[in-house]
Design a protein around this motif. Structure first.
Motif, PDB file in Angstrom:
ATOM      1  N   GLY A  18      39.176  27.543  48.011  1.00  0.00           N
ATOM      2  CA  GLY A  18      37.767  27.941  47.962  1.00  0.00           C
ATOM      3  C   GLY A  18      36.869  27.133  47.037  1.00  0.00           C
ATOM      4  N   LYS A 134      38.588  34.996  46.155  1.00  0.00           N
ATOM      5  CA  LYS A 134      38.681  35.700  47.444  1.00  0.00           C
ATOM      6  C   LYS A 134      39.079  37.170  47.257  1.00  0.00           C
ATOM      7  CE  LYS A 134      39.944  31.418  49.857  1.00  0.00           C
ATOM      8  NZ  LYS A 134      40.626  30.787  50.970  1.00  0.00           N
ATOM      9  N   ASP A 136      37.427  39.620  47.815  1.00  0.00           N
ATOM     10  CA  ASP A 136      36.869  40.459  48.881  1.00  0.00           C
ATOM     11  C   ASP A 136      37.863  40.684  50.014  1.00  0.00           C
ATOM     12  OD1 ASP A 136      35.703  38.224  51.204  1.00  0.00           O
ATOM     13  OD2 ASP A 136      36.309  37.518  49.266  1.00  0.00           O
TER      14      ASP A 136
END
Ligand SMILES: Nc1nc2c(ncn2[C@@H]2O[C@H](COP(=O)(O)OP(=O)(O)OP(=O)(O)O)[C@@H](O)[C@H]2O)c(=O)[nH]1
Length: 607
Positions: A18, A134, A136
């Motif tokens: 990411g 990440k 989420d």
């Protein structure tokens, strides 16, 4: 801006954890660019790329950030290349920073490149901000990953952040943490200029653009400068930074990060890792020893059509302007005609160059099997370097042979230990170390293991990586570094098609594998070479000894057979069509071989 209000940092992460998404979020949340603008900007860049035929990408972005303490800070986010092939560039980038945001994906945990990057960041004494990313994602396992981060890297839960680069959760805290924990740059603004080049690219209009971190002194437009490692001299045409748009300024001061336009014609004159100083008042010592890029992987690149050689040469020259790590020399192959023996940093670098040549320059190419460079001590005492397998001297002329080795680190779930160990044996690896990461969480196979091996670089150039991925169902991650030369005992296999030696197919392998590899090569060739009007023997030989053979039986094919009667235009059309088809063919003596056949055979796994 006062040095105390500057923070220079990078984001380090394993591939796909990411990095780019977080960089975009940081740009957006510091207001450097609105979300709608960002997509516009990307479009603009692509237009420009197409126009100029080069990749324009901001390697360092300046962000203005007002922190909770009410002060304005200048944050320089420096981009790190994401692949081991470019590890020298990564280390130079880290040397330009004081801090690193370490991203770990909570659905994946620590991977091989996470470790490699952390070790590099530690070597450079960077302040590391461990960050779980990440969060989420419902499939994430933040607790397990936190356990790994704590037990493997030694970071406590209290100092580890939890964010989502995608939704923006935790990003404000991350910005505050960067300001609080990353130290401001040191360096003396009054000392003679010293700046580190951490990236460079070629611009058609401004010449080489060098990205640099000013450590001491300052750089202004019009300054006359010198590179301490390479000795190049230059005049600064422009000074500036990216925000992410190009912003020219009058000067860059100690502690700052930005770019200079140099007017130089090739990045080779202004390479990553060198120190820039003033020509009139030079510094005494460079920031670090400059190390020119050293190619590790070699392959021949040839045009499918001999007549395209000049276009290929021009394309290589143009690529070289922008890629200091690419090296090439003219080579002549009896089969493939004129082409180049090229040196690359690794397999990814090779793929990038090949793709760019075909896509950007519209060339159709044949690339020979990648090989390493061997040091050969001949029986007469002369030491030679062999980068083309077909040039290996006869066994009787070789007193000593050495080949490059790598240290590799593989991370896998523990239920794949056996698979990896078996693979390593097959590929000639030597086991060094096994370590279990984190704590077992109950479910079998969820604990991960780090396996360290030494392996010949030659083995890495085969299907090793693909097999590792498929045999571990995609769970393994891999990192490697060069580890010097070691003695080797290897032989050369030659391939003869219709009794002609096809130099492009020569391979260097351990003697015990010669027969298997020879068999696999001749059978592959038999599959892909279309039948011709005569019998074709295909042989693999070691020294003068044939180790494998296959024969392609003759077949008669007459395109005019169906044209009874004398329709001359129809005949001509058919012959034209056949000629077109032949353009995509290579001839080995009288034998026509389709280009695809070359590729499939050149890629034949040789373990
Ligand atoms: N759900 C979720 N997905 C994310 C998050 N951050 C990144 N992703 C996704 O993960 C994938 C990889 O993200 P990138 O930002 O391209 O990763 P990267 O580390 O820059 O990848 P490389 O440039 O290939 O090294 C993309 O599909 C992103 O949309 C996040 O916080 N949450």
């Amino acid at each position: 801006m006062r040095q105390s209000h500057i923070r220079n940092f990078c984001i380090i992460a394993h591939i796909d954890h990411g990095k780019s998404t977080l960089a975009d979020r940081l740009i957006e949340s510091t207001g450097a660019m609105r979300r709608e603008e960002m997509s516009e900007q990307v479009m603009d860049r692509m237009e420009l790329e197409r126009e100029r035929g080069i990749t324009i990408k901001a390697k360092a972005i300046r962000l203005n950030y007002t922190a909770a303490d009410g002060n304005s800070y200048l944050l320089n986010l420096i981009d790190t290349p994401g692949h081991v092939d470019f590890s020298y560039e990564v280390s130079r980038t880290l040397a330009a920073c004081e801090g690193a945001v370490l991203l770990v994906d909570v659905t994946q945990g620590i991977q091989a490149q996470t470790l490699a990057n952390v070790y590099l960041a530690m070597e450079h004494n960077l302040e590391i901000i461990p960050t779980l990313n990440k969060v989420d994602l419902p499939s994430g396992e933040p607790e397990r990953v936190m356990d790994e981060v704590e037990s493997v890297l030694g970071f406590s839960e209290a100092e580890t952040l939890r964010i989502s680069g995608k939704t923006g959760v935790g990003v404000p805290e991350l910005l505050e943490t960067i300001v609080k924990r990353v130290p401001p740059p040191g360096g003396d603004p009054k000392a003679p200029l010293r700046a580190l080049i951490f990236d460079s690219h070629y611009d058609q209009y401004k010449g080489v653009i060098a990205y640099l971190r000013v450590v001491d002194g300052r750089i202004k437009t019009g300054d006359r400068l010198k590179l301490m490692g390479q000795g190049t001299t230059l005049e600064v045409l422009e000074v500036g930074y990216f925000n992410p748009r190009e912003c020219p300024v009058s000067s860059l001061e100690a502690g700052e990060v930005g770019y200079i336009a140099t007017g130089l014609k090739t990045v080779g004159d202004c390479s990553v890792g060198d120190t820039v100083t003033s020509l009139v008042e030079p510094a005494h010592a460079a920031l670090a020893a400059y190390r020119p890029a050293k190619p590790m992987v070699f392959a021949g690149i040839y045009p499918t059509q001999a007549s395209d050689y000049h276009e290929l040469r021009e394309a290589m020259e143009r690529l070289k302007l922008n890629d200091a790590s690419l090296s090439y020399e003219m080579e002549n192959s009896p089969l493939l005609g004129h082409g180049f023996r090229c040196g690359f940093l690794g397999l990814l670098h090779m793929d990038i160059v090949y793709e760019r040549l075909e896509r950007e320059f519209g060339l159709s190419l044949v690339v020979t099997a990648p090989a390493v460079s061997y040091y050969i001590t001949r029986t007469d005492g002369e030491v030679i370097t062999v980068v083309n397998p077909s040039e290996l001297p006869a066994p009787a002329d070789i007193a000593r042979m050495e080949e490059p080795w790598v240290k590799i680190r593989i991370l896998v779930p523990s239920n794949y230990i056996g698979t990896v160990m078996e693979m390593e044996r097959e590929f000639g690896g030597i086991h060094r170390h096994t370590e279990f990461l984190g704590h077992a969480t109950g479910t079998e196979g969820t604990q991960r293991v780090q396996l360290d091996y030494d392996m010949p670089l030659r083995s890495m150039l085969t299907s090793f990586y693909d097999q590792l991925k498929s045999r571990t169902n995609g769970y393994a991650s891999l990192d490697y570094e060069f580890d010097g030369y070691r003695d080797a005992r290897l032989v050369k296999i030659d391939v003869l098609v219709n009794n002609l030696l096809v130099d492009a197919f020569s391979r260097i392998v351990p003697p015990e594998q010669a027969q298997d590899v020879g068999k696999s090569l001749v059978h592959k060739l038999k599959e892909v070479i279309p039948r011709q009007l005569f019998n074709i023997p295909i042989q693999a030989a070691v020294g003068g000894r044939i180790v494998a053979r296959a024969d392609i039986a003759a077949k008669r094919k007459d395109v005019l057979a169906k044209c009874y009667g004398g329709d001359i235009t129809r005949k001509r059309k058919l012959l034209e069509k056949q000629k077109e088809g032949k353009k995509k063919m290579k001839s080995i003596g009288q034998v026509e071989v389709p280009k695809e056949a070359f590729f499939s055979v050149l890629k034949t796994d040789i373990k």
